[in-house]
Design a protein around this motif. Sequence first.
Motif, PDB file in Angstrom:
ATOM      1  N   LYS A   1     -43.420  38.889  58.875  1.00  0.00           N
ATOM      2  CA  LYS A   1     -44.127  37.681  59.279  1.00  0.00           C
ATOM      3  C   LYS A   1     -44.273  37.670  60.794  1.00  0.00           C
ATOM      4  CE  LYS A   1     -44.492  35.567  55.222  1.00  0.00           C
ATOM      5  NZ  LYS A   1     -45.767  35.160  54.599  1.00  0.00           N
ATOM      6  N   ILE A   2     -45.419  37.213  61.278  1.00  0.00           N
ATOM      7  CA  ILE A   2     -45.651  37.156  62.727  1.00  0.00           C
ATOM      8  C   ILE A   2     -45.032  35.875  63.267  1.00  0.00           C
ATOM      9  CG2 ILE A   2     -47.399  37.143  64.545  1.00  0.00           C
ATOM     10  CD1 ILE A   2     -49.258  38.623  62.631  1.00  0.00           C
ATOM     11  N   GLY A   3     -44.177  36.007  64.263  1.00  0.00           N
ATOM     12  CA  GLY A   3     -43.372  34.873  64.711  1.00  0.00           C
ATOM     13  C   GLY A   3     -43.951  34.045  65.834  1.00  0.00           C
ATOM     14  N   PHE A   4     -45.208  33.692  65.757  1.00  0.00           N
ATOM     15  CA  PHE A   4     -45.797  32.810  66.778  1.00  0.00           C
ATOM     16  C   PHE A   4     -45.344  31.374  66.536  1.00  0.00           C
ATOM     17  CE2 PHE A   4     -48.707  32.963  63.216  1.00  0.00           C
ATOM     18  CZ  PHE A   4     -49.060  31.643  63.028  1.00  0.00           C
ATOM     19  N   ASP A   5     -45.381  30.543  67.603  1.00  0.00           N
ATOM     20  CA  ASP A   5     -45.015  29.126  67.464  1.00  0.00           C
ATOM     21  C   ASP A   5     -46.215  28.259  67.093  1.00  0.00           C
ATOM     22  OD1 ASP A   5     -42.423  29.740  68.025  1.00  0.00           O
ATOM     23  OD2 ASP A   5     -42.502  29.115  70.133  1.00  0.00           O
ATOM     24  N   GLY A   6     -47.396  28.669  67.509  1.00  0.00           N
ATOM     25  CA  GLY A   6     -48.598  27.911  67.174  1.00  0.00           C
ATOM     26  C   GLY A   6     -49.845  28.679  67.553  1.00  0.00           C
ATOM     27  N   ILE A   7     -50.938  28.414  66.868  1.00  0.00           N
ATOM     28  CA  ILE A   7     -52.256  28.923  67.262  1.00  0.00           C
ATOM     29  C   ILE A   7     -53.155  27.716  67.475  1.00  0.00           C
ATOM     30  CG2 ILE A   7     -54.265  30.293  66.613  1.00  0.00           C
ATOM     31  CD1 ILE A   7     -52.480  31.928  64.761  1.00  0.00           C
ATOM     32  N   TRP A   8     -53.741  27.613  68.677  1.00  0.00           N
ATOM     33  CA  TRP A   8     -54.611  26.486  69.011  1.00  0.00           C
ATOM     34  C   TRP A   8     -56.045  26.979  69.073  1.00  0.00           C
ATOM     35  CZ3 TRP A   8     -51.784  23.571  73.607  1.00  0.00           C
ATOM     36  CH2 TRP A   8     -50.511  23.163  73.157  1.00  0.00           C
TER      37      TRP A   8
ATOM     38  N   LEU B   1     -55.666  30.198  71.608  1.00  0.00           N
ATOM     39  CA  LEU B   1     -54.417  30.258  72.366  1.00  0.00           C
ATOM     40  C   LEU B   1     -53.275  30.508  71.384  1.00  0.00           C
ATOM     41  CD1 LEU B   1     -54.810  27.192  74.773  1.00  0.00           C
ATOM     42  CD2 LEU B   1     -55.025  29.610  75.372  1.00  0.00           C
ATOM     43  N   VAL B   2     -52.508  31.570  71.627  1.00  0.00           N
ATOM     44  CA  VAL B   2     -51.287  31.835  70.866  1.00  0.00           C
ATOM     45  C   VAL B   2     -50.141  31.226  71.671  1.00  0.00           C
ATOM     46  CG1 VAL B   2     -49.774  33.582  69.870  1.00  0.00           C
ATOM     47  CG2 VAL B   2     -52.257  33.949  69.920  1.00  0.00           C
ATOM     48  N   VAL B   3     -49.499  30.212  71.104  1.00  0.00           N
ATOM     49  CA  VAL B   3     -48.564  29.385  71.863  1.00  0.00           C
ATOM     50  C   VAL B   3     -47.123  29.795  71.590  1.00  0.00           C
ATOM     51  CG1 VAL B   3     -47.736  27.024  72.238  1.00  0.00           C
ATOM     52  CG2 VAL B   3     -50.187  27.465  71.883  1.00  0.00           C
TER      53      VAL B   3
END
Length: 403
Positions: A98-105, A113-115
């Motif tokens: 799983k890709i561990g990004f916090d948010g995509i805006w 924006l990959v947050v």
Amino acid sequence: MALLQYLHTNREIVLSQTIQQVVSNAGDGSLRDGSRASEEFREFLTQIPIESLSGYVRQCLDTAFSHGGYALQDLVNELGRRLDFEVKNGLYRGKRNKIGFDGIWRFPGEPELVVEVKTTDAYTFALETTNEYREGLIVQNQVERNSSILIVVGREDTGALEAQVRGSRYAWDIRLIGVDRLIKLVEIRAKSDDPSTVKQIHHLLRPFEYTKVDRIVDILFATAIDVESQQDDQQIEATAEPVETSDQVQPIQDRTDRALIEIMKERAISAFGSFKAQSVVRRGRSYFWSADKSLRACCTVSKRYENAYQPYWYAYHPKWHEFLSEGKGFMIFACMDLDVAFAIPYAWFAENTQNLNSSERNGSLAYWHVPLTTMDDGSLAINLSKVGRKVSLAPFQFPLAKT
């Protein structure tokens, strides 16, 4: 969902609670990926004012508690929504495959924006890992190649992290902002009805000459305060005294205290949400909508004028008309001296603007005139000046909470 029900029935009590108390009342009180608590907490955040979001952010940073970092991640993503981004929540904890990004805006026509949310930069972290998240999202077609990374940091002193970014090969893909400055951007957004403001804010969050944009945000915030009075002049709202001329009613300036207007506007919007059994939050100075953007409202306020026949007067702007048309829209007219307000559906205006007098500015329509007149029984009605007809406001009336 007990937390949401409690918010609807005891709003003031809930909003006076700490972030720890709020989280403990969401689901089973434990924020986990895919949990009911997470779902309910995130829904709760969409229904509260920016002042509450700001307070919760500060509590997450000042007081350590279980899952405080997860709560901060959700709060930052909600701030993104308040900036008109479509937000995809990331994982609280990384998982294999799983890709561990916090948010995509996302915003139409703009790079994503990959947050990444960090409570502190007391330690360095692997920028390579954050970039790998973005690369993985590109491979999966979740973001475009021209997307960038936005790191939102809780603490003020970010010197070490700034230096780490500047010295890396990712300097032109990553930008930093302090969460306090992100809140300021949301406040700017809420004070402006100009769509171009959103684009300017979004531009600040993407890579350009500077690594950290806090100082620029401070300048923008100060500028927004300086131009607030100019926006008031253009808005007219409660500052226009109706005066009869040969062909139509014209306004003259007679200011009402802006703070009192905002208090009345908040009363009207809060009561409107209760009346519709659906929470609405501020989207701009006069714009409000529900979390799913389906229920929309614009709100304006008039004082009582010394004119028994026509005691209240409003301007109805084309930009409000357009905003309300994009959902289930209502124009809310509040009166400074009354404990009721009026919610008039967009459909009514779509049928009746042709019957209202209007004013132009630079050759274009500036606003329609909406004078309220007194009926024989003392009730209020909209005066359709062009056709000499009165429309009772009784069907559109709703009560305000007593102060």
